[in-house]
Motif scaffolding. Sequence first.
Motif, PDB file in Angstrom:
ATOM      1  N   LEU A  51       0.842  -1.190   0.000  1.00 53.62           N
ATOM      2  CA  LEU A  51       0.000   0.000   0.000  1.00 53.62           C
ATOM      3  C   LEU A  51       0.876   1.238   0.000  1.00 53.62           C
ATOM      4  CD1 LEU A  51      -2.891   1.261   0.516  1.00 53.62           C
ATOM      5  CD2 LEU A  51      -2.364   1.046   2.945  1.00 53.62           C
ATOM      6  N   SER A  52       0.462   2.262  -0.760  1.00 55.25           N
ATOM      7  CA  SER A  52       1.237   3.507  -0.743  1.00 55.25           C
ATOM      8  C   SER A  52       0.990   4.227   0.585  1.00 55.25           C
ATOM      9  CB  SER A  52       0.857   4.405  -1.927  1.00 55.25           C
ATOM     10  OG  SER A  52      -0.472   4.841  -1.833  1.00 55.25           O
ATOM     11  N   THR A  56      -4.075   5.785  -1.391  1.00 50.96           N
ATOM     12  CA  THR A  56      -4.784   4.527  -1.607  1.00 50.96           C
ATOM     13  C   THR A  56      -4.195   3.701  -2.745  1.00 50.96           C
ATOM     14  OG1 THR A  56      -6.372   5.638  -3.050  1.00 50.96           O
ATOM     15  CG2 THR A  56      -6.974   5.414  -0.721  1.00 50.96           C
ATOM     16  N   SER A  58      -1.749   1.094  -4.688  1.00 48.52           N
ATOM     17  CA  SER A  58      -1.179  -0.187  -4.287  1.00 48.52           C
ATOM     18  C   SER A  58      -0.324  -0.732  -5.429  1.00 48.52           C
ATOM     19  CB  SER A  58      -2.287  -1.185  -3.937  1.00 48.52           C
ATOM     20  OG  SER A  58      -3.100  -1.434  -5.054  1.00 48.52           O
ATOM     21  N   TYR A  71       5.991   2.929  -0.287  1.00 51.40           N
ATOM     22  CA  TYR A  71       5.025   1.842  -0.089  1.00 51.40           C
ATOM     23  C   TYR A  71       5.384   1.067   1.166  1.00 51.40           C
ATOM     24  CZ  TYR A  71       3.186   2.541  -4.783  1.00 51.40           C
ATOM     25  OH  TYR A  71       2.603   3.077  -5.898  1.00 51.40           O
ATOM     26  N   TYR A  74       0.816  -4.193   4.010  1.00 53.13           N
ATOM     27  CA  TYR A  74      -0.454  -4.056   4.721  1.00 53.13           C
ATOM     28  C   TYR A  74      -0.294  -4.634   6.119  1.00 53.13           C
ATOM     29  CZ  TYR A  74      -2.905  -3.019   0.337  1.00 53.13           C
ATOM     30  OH  TYR A  74      -3.336  -2.443  -0.832  1.00 53.13           O
ATOM     31  N   ASP A  88      -9.836  -5.197   0.309  1.00 49.63           N
ATOM     32  CA  ASP A  88      -9.644  -4.365  -0.877  1.00 49.63           C
ATOM     33  C   ASP A  88     -10.584  -3.163  -0.811  1.00 49.63           C
ATOM     34  OD1 ASP A  88      -8.635  -3.642  -3.462  1.00 49.63           O
ATOM     35  OD2 ASP A  88     -10.401  -4.551  -4.377  1.00 49.63           O
ATOM     36  N   TRP A  91      -9.449  -0.641   2.110  1.00 51.42           N
ATOM     37  CA  TRP A  91      -8.270   0.188   1.839  1.00 51.42           C
ATOM     38  C   TRP A  91      -8.515   1.240   0.759  1.00 51.42           C
ATOM     39  CZ3 TRP A  91      -5.087   0.582   5.555  1.00 51.42           C
ATOM     40  CH2 TRP A  91      -4.847  -0.487   6.399  1.00 51.42           C
ATOM     41  N   ARG A  92      -9.688   1.259   0.174  1.00 47.63           N
ATOM     42  CA  ARG A  92     -10.035   2.338  -0.759  1.00 47.63           C
ATOM     43  C   ARG A  92     -10.335   3.639  -0.013  1.00 47.63           C
ATOM     44  NH1 ARG A  92     -14.059  -1.244  -4.540  1.00 47.63           N
ATOM     45  NH2 ARG A  92     -12.460  -2.760  -5.128  1.00 47.63           N
ATOM     46  N   THR A  95      -5.813   4.358   4.730  1.00 42.81           N
ATOM     47  CA  THR A  95      -4.416   4.183   4.352  1.00 42.81           C
ATOM     48  C   THR A  95      -3.575   4.149   5.623  1.00 42.81           C
ATOM     49  OG1 THR A  95      -2.663   4.946   2.869  1.00 42.81           O
ATOM     50  CG2 THR A  95      -3.909   6.661   4.059  1.00 42.81           C
TER      51      THR A  95
END
Length: 109
Positions: A51-52, A56, A58, A71, A74, A88, A91-92, A95
């Motif tokens: 994850l960045s 958000t 990836s 990055y 997770y 998924d 994590w939208r 972060t």
Amino acid sequence: MRRTGQPTAALRHGGARTAAALASLAAVVALTGCSLAYEEDICSNGEYPVLSVGGTGSACVSDGEKPPTGYTRYPQGKVPQQVDDKWDVYWRTHTLDKDGKVIAAPATG
């Protein structure tokens, strides 16, 4: 004179055609239903998702390699496995900050 209660020949044959059409439709629905169950993996075999930090975005990184700059991995137990799975989707809108703390994702616009 036609007897009441008896279907005409055309009606009897139309019923057979309708039954055949419904059977075909049922087969199409059954076959399509199986294909809708497909789940796409987040990463390919031999990779893991990252994850960045602060965003958000990836990416997928080869097993054994460290995440690229910007990055991070997770958190354990919160790793997305398939597209649109629980994590998924989570994590939208969330972060990690630079200290690894879960935060709300920045608004996009």
